[in-house]
Motif scaffolding. Structure first.
Motif, PDB file in Angstrom:
ATOM      1  N   ARG A  56      55.535  31.986  -5.021  1.00 14.21           N
ATOM      2  CA  ARG A  56      54.782  30.744  -4.821  1.00 14.21           C
ATOM      3  C   ARG A  56      55.570  29.677  -4.074  1.00 14.21           C
ATOM      4  N   ASP A  57      56.858  29.883  -3.913  1.00  8.73           N
ATOM      5  CA  ASP A  57      57.687  28.907  -3.195  1.00  8.73           C
ATOM      6  C   ASP A  57      57.713  29.255  -1.719  1.00  8.73           C
ATOM      7  N   ARG A  58      57.424  28.232  -0.926  1.00  8.09           N
ATOM      8  CA  ARG A  58      57.363  28.452   0.514  1.00  8.09           C
ATOM      9  C   ARG A  58      58.232  27.410   1.224  1.00  8.09           C
ATOM     10  N   ILE A  59      59.013  27.900   2.166  1.00 10.06           N
ATOM     11  CA  ILE A  59      59.950  27.036   2.900  1.00 10.06           C
ATOM     12  C   ILE A  59      59.510  26.986   4.355  1.00 10.06           C
ATOM     13  N   TYR A  60      59.325  25.739   4.855  1.00  9.15           N
ATOM     14  CA  TYR A  60      58.991  25.510   6.252  1.00  9.15           C
ATOM     15  C   TYR A  60      60.141  24.715   6.892  1.00  9.15           C
ATOM     16  N   MET A  61      60.657  25.220   7.977  1.00  4.54           N
ATOM     17  CA  MET A  61      61.730  24.504   8.691  1.00  4.54           C
ATOM     18  C   MET A  61      61.293  24.266  10.129  1.00  4.54           C
ATOM     19  N   GLU A  62      61.439  22.998  10.567  1.00  5.94           N
ATOM     20  CA  GLU A  62      61.064  22.618  11.929  1.00  5.94           C
ATOM     21  C   GLU A  62      62.056  23.218  12.926  1.00  5.94           C
TER      22      GLU A  62
ATOM     23  N   LYS B  48      54.681  25.496  -4.357  1.00  5.31           N
ATOM     24  CA  LYS B  48      55.621  24.427  -4.028  1.00  5.31           C
ATOM     25  C   LYS B  48      56.073  24.615  -2.587  1.00  5.31           C
ATOM     26  N   ILE B  49      55.875  23.550  -1.816  1.00  2.19           N
ATOM     27  CA  ILE B  49      56.190  23.593  -0.391  1.00  2.19           C
ATOM     28  C   ILE B  49      57.447  22.761  -0.128  1.00  2.19           C
ATOM     29  N   TYR B  50      58.432  23.390   0.525  1.00  2.00           N
ATOM     30  CA  TYR B  50      59.626  22.664   1.004  1.00  2.00           C
ATOM     31  C   TYR B  50      59.499  22.565   2.523  1.00  2.00           C
ATOM     32  N   GLN B  51      59.215  21.343   2.985  1.00  2.49           N
ATOM     33  CA  GLN B  51      59.063  21.149   4.427  1.00  2.49           C
ATOM     34  C   GLN B  51      60.286  20.390   4.945  1.00  2.49           C
ATOM     35  N   ILE B  52      61.100  21.063   5.744  1.00  2.00           N
ATOM     36  CA  ILE B  52      62.374  20.498   6.248  1.00  2.00           C
ATOM     37  C   ILE B  52      62.148  20.047   7.684  1.00  2.00           C
ATOM     38  N   SER B  53      62.339  18.741   7.926  1.00  2.00           N
ATOM     39  CA  SER B  53      62.124  18.189   9.265  1.00  2.00           C
ATOM     40  C   SER B  53      63.310  17.382   9.780  1.00  2.00           C
ATOM     41  N   GLY B  54      64.435  17.409   9.076  1.00  2.00           N
ATOM     42  CA  GLY B  54      65.620  16.674   9.522  1.00  2.00           C
ATOM     43  C   GLY B  54      66.885  17.275   8.918  1.00  2.00           C
ATOM     44  N   ILE B  55      68.003  16.965   9.525  1.00  2.00           N
ATOM     45  CA  ILE B  55      69.303  17.440   9.052  1.00  2.00           C
ATOM     46  C   ILE B  55      70.356  16.442   9.486  1.00  2.00           C
ATOM     47  N   VAL B  56      71.361  16.199   8.627  1.00  2.00           N
ATOM     48  CA  VAL B  56      72.477  15.303   8.930  1.00  2.00           C
ATOM     49  C   VAL B  56      73.766  16.010   8.505  1.00  2.00           C
ATOM     50  N   GLU B  57      74.702  16.064   9.410  1.00  2.00           N
ATOM     51  CA  GLU B  57      75.970  16.735   9.108  1.00  2.00           C
ATOM     52  C   GLU B  57      76.782  15.946   8.085  1.00  2.00           C
TER      53      GLU B  57
ATOM     54  N   HIS C  75      60.596  33.043   5.196  1.00  2.00           N
ATOM     55  CA  HIS C  75      60.352  31.608   5.374  1.00  2.00           C
ATOM     56  C   HIS C  75      59.491  31.418   6.608  1.00  2.00           C
ATOM     57  N   TYR C  76      59.179  30.144   6.878  1.00  2.00           N
ATOM     58  CA  TYR C  76      58.343  29.805   8.033  1.00  2.00           C
ATOM     59  C   TYR C  76      59.127  28.888   8.987  1.00  2.00           C
ATOM     60  N   ILE C  77      58.852  29.062  10.261  1.00  2.00           N
ATOM     61  CA  ILE C  77      59.341  28.121  11.282  1.00  2.00           C
ATOM     62  C   ILE C  77      58.110  27.491  11.923  1.00  2.00           C
ATOM     63  N   TYR C  78      58.100  26.153  11.946  1.00  2.00           N
ATOM     64  CA  TYR C  78      56.941  25.490  12.555  1.00  2.00           C
ATOM     65  C   TYR C  78      57.383  24.639  13.735  1.00  2.00           C
TER      66      TYR C  78
ATOM     67  N   GLY D 189      63.609  16.128   4.283  1.00  2.00           N
ATOM     68  CA  GLY D 189      62.185  16.464   4.383  1.00  2.00           C
ATOM     69  C   GLY D 189      61.418  15.980   3.170  1.00  2.00           C
ATOM     70  N   ASN D 190      60.403  16.725   2.819  1.00  2.00           N
ATOM     71  CA  ASN D 190      59.566  16.363   1.662  1.00  2.00           C
ATOM     72  C   ASN D 190      59.143  17.649   0.943  1.00  2.00           C
ATOM     73  N   THR D 191      58.812  17.485  -0.329  1.00  2.00           N
ATOM     74  CA  THR D 191      58.282  18.603  -1.121  1.00  2.00           C
ATOM     75  C   THR D 191      56.837  18.286  -1.516  1.00  2.00           C
ATOM     76  N   PHE D 192      56.047  19.352  -1.551  1.00  2.00           N
ATOM     77  CA  PHE D 192      54.623  19.183  -1.855  1.00  2.00           C
ATOM     78  C   PHE D 192      54.185  20.306  -2.797  1.00  2.00           C
ATOM     79  N   ILE D 193      53.110  20.005  -3.534  1.00  2.00           N
ATOM     80  CA  ILE D 193      52.422  21.029  -4.307  1.00  2.00           C
ATOM     81  C   ILE D 193      51.072  21.262  -3.633  1.00  2.00           C
ATOM     82  N   TYR D 194      50.856  22.488  -3.205  1.00  2.00           N
ATOM     83  CA  TYR D 194      49.644  22.802  -2.457  1.00  2.00           C
ATOM     84  C   TYR D 194      49.115  24.151  -2.944  1.00  2.00           C
TER      85      TYR D 194
END
Length: 324
Positions: free
Chosen positions: A18-24, A58-67, A159-162, A49-54
């Motif tokens: 049920r856990d899904r990971i989306y990375m930009e 549980k959705i992990y949507q990653i849209s940023g990264i900082v070293e 995982h997913y790449i969007y 990013g943000n987490t959602f329940i859909y």
């Protein structure tokens, strides 16, 4: 916040749970570029990013990264206050409405044995431990996603790449690229200075070597000259010795010739009863020896020689003396 499913998505692997990971896509590119800069040093970053329940998922949507700065230089598993302050500053300056939903780790030859160390880092630095861990092995160029469950990391099978517009991440990437170029230029300047110093040192060493070789050349020349003099003296002595030997040989030859001449002289021996024995000199072709002939004394006294010639024993005729 209601989740909006991205329009352009690509699935990687199987996603049975049920856990899904989306990375930009921009985030993925930046993370891999950090891994390729490892050079035997670990790299770390926080995932934004943000987490959602859909639909009960549980959705992990990653849209940023900082070293995470100085990640490889940390003294322990826990990040320092300075490291966190710099991370939060970068987040505030470059991203809005994003929170930390995981972190990133990159190193060479990553193995299962490293998981226990990563779990310790995860526990020490993230209060809410239901975070995503993204690991990139630069040597094998393979990546994996992990979720923290019951004190352990569980590897995700897919995982997913969007793909969508992400101006904040794009701006951050450009800024980091310029910073990296500046760092590279500084490194290049340092390398150039080092190379210049090495070349100058080589030139000094070359001059020292030439001076050393010139001194060695002078010494070698003097040594060769001395050897030539010694050889000449020795040759002169040998020549004198040779001349002395030649003189001795010549003397011996003259002595031998003198004896040979003496041996060629005819020997005349007077025998008893007025007989004369004549011994001729030896020659290359010996002839039979002449048989001595006995000459009567009267004939000798009469003035006749055995060969019919006037005898040398006759007295000369006196010459008349004329008075003045």
């Amino acid at each position: 916040m209601q989740w909006k499913k991205p329009k352009s998505v690509r699935q990687i692997g199987d996603i049975p749970g049920r856990d899904r990971i989306y990375m930009e896509d921009y985030v993925l590119r930046f993370a891999k570029s950090l891994g390729e800069q490892v050079h035997d040093r670990e790299k770390g970053a926080v995932l934004l990013g943000n987490t959602f329940i859909y639909n009960s998922e549980k959705i992990y949507q990653i849209s940023g990264i900082v070293e995470i700065p100085n990640f490889a230089d940390r003294t322990g598993p826990e990040f320092s206050h300075d490291m966190w302050n710099r991370v939060y500053t970068e987040i505030k300056e470059n991203f809005t409405d994003l929170e930390i939903i995981g972190w990133y780790f990159s190193g060479r030859n990553f193995s299962v044995k490293d998981i226990s160390r990563l779990i310790e880092i995860h526990k020490r630095n993230f209060q809410h431990r239901d975070k995503v861990l993204y690991v990139y092995d630069e040597t094998e160029r393979e990546d994996s996603f992990f979720l923290y469950r019951n004190g352990q990391f569980v590897r995700q099978k897919g995982h997913y790449i969007y793909y969508e517009k992400n101006p904040e991440m794009l701006n951050y990437m450009e800024k980091e690229a310029n910073r990296h170029v500046h760092i590279v230029e500084q490194e290049d300047d340092r390398v150039v200075r080092n190379i210049r110093g090495i070349m100058e040192e080589k030139e000094k060493n070359k001059n020292r070597q030439q001076q050393r070789e010139s001194h060695i050349g002078y010494s070698l020349g003097a040594m060769i000259a001395m050897i030539a003099i010694l050889v000449g003296v020795a040759a002169l002595r040998n020549q004198n010795t040779l001349n002395q030997v030649k003189d001795k040989v010549n003397a011996l030859q003259e002595l031998a010739l003198g004896e040979q001449k003496n041996s060629n002289t005819t020997s005349v021996e007077t025998m008893g009863s007025n007989l004369v024995k004549v011994t001729p000199a030896p020659s290359g072709n010996p002839t039979p020896a002449a048989t001595p002939t006995a000459v009567p004394a009267s004939a000798s006294q009469g003035g006749i020689s055995p060969a019919g010639q006037p005898s040398s024993s006759l007295a000369p005729t006196p010459t008349p003396t004329v008075g003045r």
